[in-house]
Scaffold this active site. Structure first.
Site, PDB file in Angstrom:
ATOM      1  NE  ARG A  36       6.659  -0.148   9.854  1.00  0.00           N
ATOM      2  CZ  ARG A  36       5.459  -0.066   9.297  1.00  0.00           C
ATOM      3  NH1 ARG A  36       5.333   0.462   8.097  1.00  0.00           N
ATOM      4  NH2 ARG A  36       4.400  -0.498   9.919  1.00  0.00           N
TER       5      ARG A  36
ATOM      6  NE  ARG B 184      -4.317  -0.849  10.199  1.00  0.00           N
ATOM      7  CZ  ARG B 184      -3.232  -0.215   9.756  1.00  0.00           C
ATOM      8  NH1 ARG B 184      -3.323   0.802   8.958  1.00  0.00           N
ATOM      9  NH2 ARG B 184      -2.039  -0.598  10.136  1.00  0.00           N
TER      10      ARG B 184
ATOM     11  NE  ARG C 179       1.930  -4.071  11.563  1.00  0.00           N
ATOM     12  CZ  ARG C 179       2.988  -4.099  10.755  1.00  0.00           C
ATOM     13  NH1 ARG C 179       4.052  -4.807  11.077  1.00  0.00           N
ATOM     14  NH2 ARG C 179       2.975  -3.440   9.640  1.00  0.00           N
TER      15      ARG C 179
ATOM     16  NE  ARG D 136       7.035  -2.875   6.222  1.00  0.00           N
ATOM     17  CZ  ARG D 136       5.709  -2.719   6.279  1.00  0.00           C
ATOM     18  NH1 ARG D 136       5.077  -2.151   5.289  1.00  0.00           N
ATOM     19  NH2 ARG D 136       5.028  -3.150   7.308  1.00  0.00           N
TER      20      ARG D 136
ATOM     21  CE  LYS E 259      -2.277  -0.369   3.824  1.00  0.00           C
ATOM     22  NZ  LYS E 259      -1.838  -1.619   4.456  1.00  0.00           N
TER      23      LYS E 259
HETATM   24  P1  AMP Z   1       0.820   1.098   9.048  1.00  0.00           P
HETATM   25  O1  AMP Z   1       2.015   1.948   8.710  1.00  0.00           O
HETATM   26  O2  AMP Z   1      -0.423   1.551   8.318  1.00  0.00           O
HETATM   27  O3  AMP Z   1       1.075  -0.365   8.891  1.00  0.00           O
HETATM   28  O4  AMP Z   1       0.507   1.339  10.596  1.00  0.00           O
HETATM   29  C1  AMP Z   1       1.436   0.992  11.606  1.00  0.00           C
HETATM   30  C2  AMP Z   1       0.725   0.893  12.943  1.00  0.00           C
HETATM   31  O5  AMP Z   1       0.138   2.170  13.255  1.00  0.00           O
HETATM   32  C3  AMP Z   1      -0.425  -0.095  12.985  1.00  0.00           C
HETATM   33  O6  AMP Z   1       0.005  -1.415  13.267  1.00  0.00           O
HETATM   34  C4  AMP Z   1      -1.278   0.489  14.122  1.00  0.00           C
HETATM   35  O7  AMP Z   1      -0.710   0.210  15.387  1.00  0.00           O
HETATM   36  C5  AMP Z   1      -1.125   1.986  13.884  1.00  0.00           C
HETATM   37  N1  AMP Z   1      -2.182   2.488  12.976  1.00  0.00           N
HETATM   38  C6  AMP Z   1      -2.037   2.972  11.708  1.00  0.00           C
HETATM   39  N2  AMP Z   1      -3.203   3.347  11.175  1.00  0.00           N
HETATM   40  C7  AMP Z   1      -4.131   3.092  12.134  1.00  0.00           C
HETATM   41  C8  AMP Z   1      -5.540   3.239  12.209  1.00  0.00           C
HETATM   42  N3  AMP Z   1      -6.250   3.702  11.163  1.00  0.00           N
HETATM   43  N4  AMP Z   1      -6.156   2.880  13.363  1.00  0.00           N
HETATM   44  C9  AMP Z   1      -5.476   2.404  14.421  1.00  0.00           C
HETATM   45  N5  AMP Z   1      -4.156   2.219  14.420  1.00  0.00           N
HETATM   46  C10 AMP Z   1      -3.472   2.557  13.292  1.00  0.00           C
END
Ligand code: AMP
Length: 187
Positions: A133, A88, A144, A127, A13
């Site tokens: 990360r 989410r 996740r 990654r 994404k």
């Molecule tokens: P991502 O970079 O989108 O994979 O997000 C990394 C982490 O940020 C996720 O595993 C969640 O802990 C948090 N996170 C990101 N977007 C959201 C969201 N819309 N709602 C809740 N937590 C989020």
């Protein structure tokens, strides 16, 4: 173009959103990036979010919605946006629909990147090595992926039910996947 990008963690994404941003000329809004910036800046909100993110859980809907509202109301997003990592869960989905109704910017399409889970695990391991990360450890990745299956997959079903979902095969070269996304966008 107002677009939501859906897909499991590691489905590509973020990379595709960055390519779409250049091509469509609208900002890429990633709630993960907004949260990581808050963590890095050490804001009270960032401190609160960090532990949840490190464990692979979802940060509270209120916190994320607040950040999103602030970002989406900036002037560069008035002509559209690519939303990555939000919504989410179904509660976030309704919150997004209310927000977009309020600012009279209805969503054009939700694009879901389809990638088999075996490939996802492999990609995230890659990654983790490249970006370091903290939430890319095998344990967190499992958490996740579970959160995605339980809470985020129903969001795609919702967009399908209202006729706004485009599912794109996310396996292949970056540019091949990108062309598939472009072809799936409404005119
Ligand atoms: P991502 O970079 O989108 O994979 O997000 C990394 C982490 O940020 C996720 O595993 C969640 O802990 C948090 N996170 C990101 N977007 C959201 C969201 N819309 N709602 C809740 N937590 C989020």
């Amino acid at each position: 173009m107002r677009l939501v990008l859906l897909g499991a963690p590691g489905s590509g994404k973020g990379t595709q959103a960055a390519m779409l941003k250049t091509s469509l000329g609208v900002p890429h809004i990633s709630t993960g990036d907004l949260l990581r910036a808050a963590v890095k800046a050490g804001t009270p909100l960032g401190l609160k979010a960090k532990a949840v993110m490190d464990a692979g859980g979802l940060v509270s809907d209120d916190i994320v919605l607040g950040m999103l509202e602030e970002r989406i109301s900036q002037s560069d997003a008035s002509g559209g946006f690519i939303l990555d990592g939000y919504p989410r869960n179904l509660a976030q989905c309704s919150a997004l629909e209310s927000l977009l109704d309020r600012i009279r910017q209805p969503l054009d399409v939700a694009v879901k990147l389809d990638v088999p889970s075996e490939l996802i695990v492999e990609r995230i391991a890659g990654r983790a090595a490249a970006e370091g990360r903290l939430d890319d450890t095998p344990e967190t990745v499992r958490a996740r992926l579970r959160v995605y299956a339980e809470q985020t997959a129903p969001v795609a079903d919702h967009f399908a039910a209202i006729g706004k979902l485009a599912t794109v095969d996310g396996v292949g070269e970056l540019d091949t996947v990108f062309q598939r996304i472009l072809a799936a966008l409404p005119a």
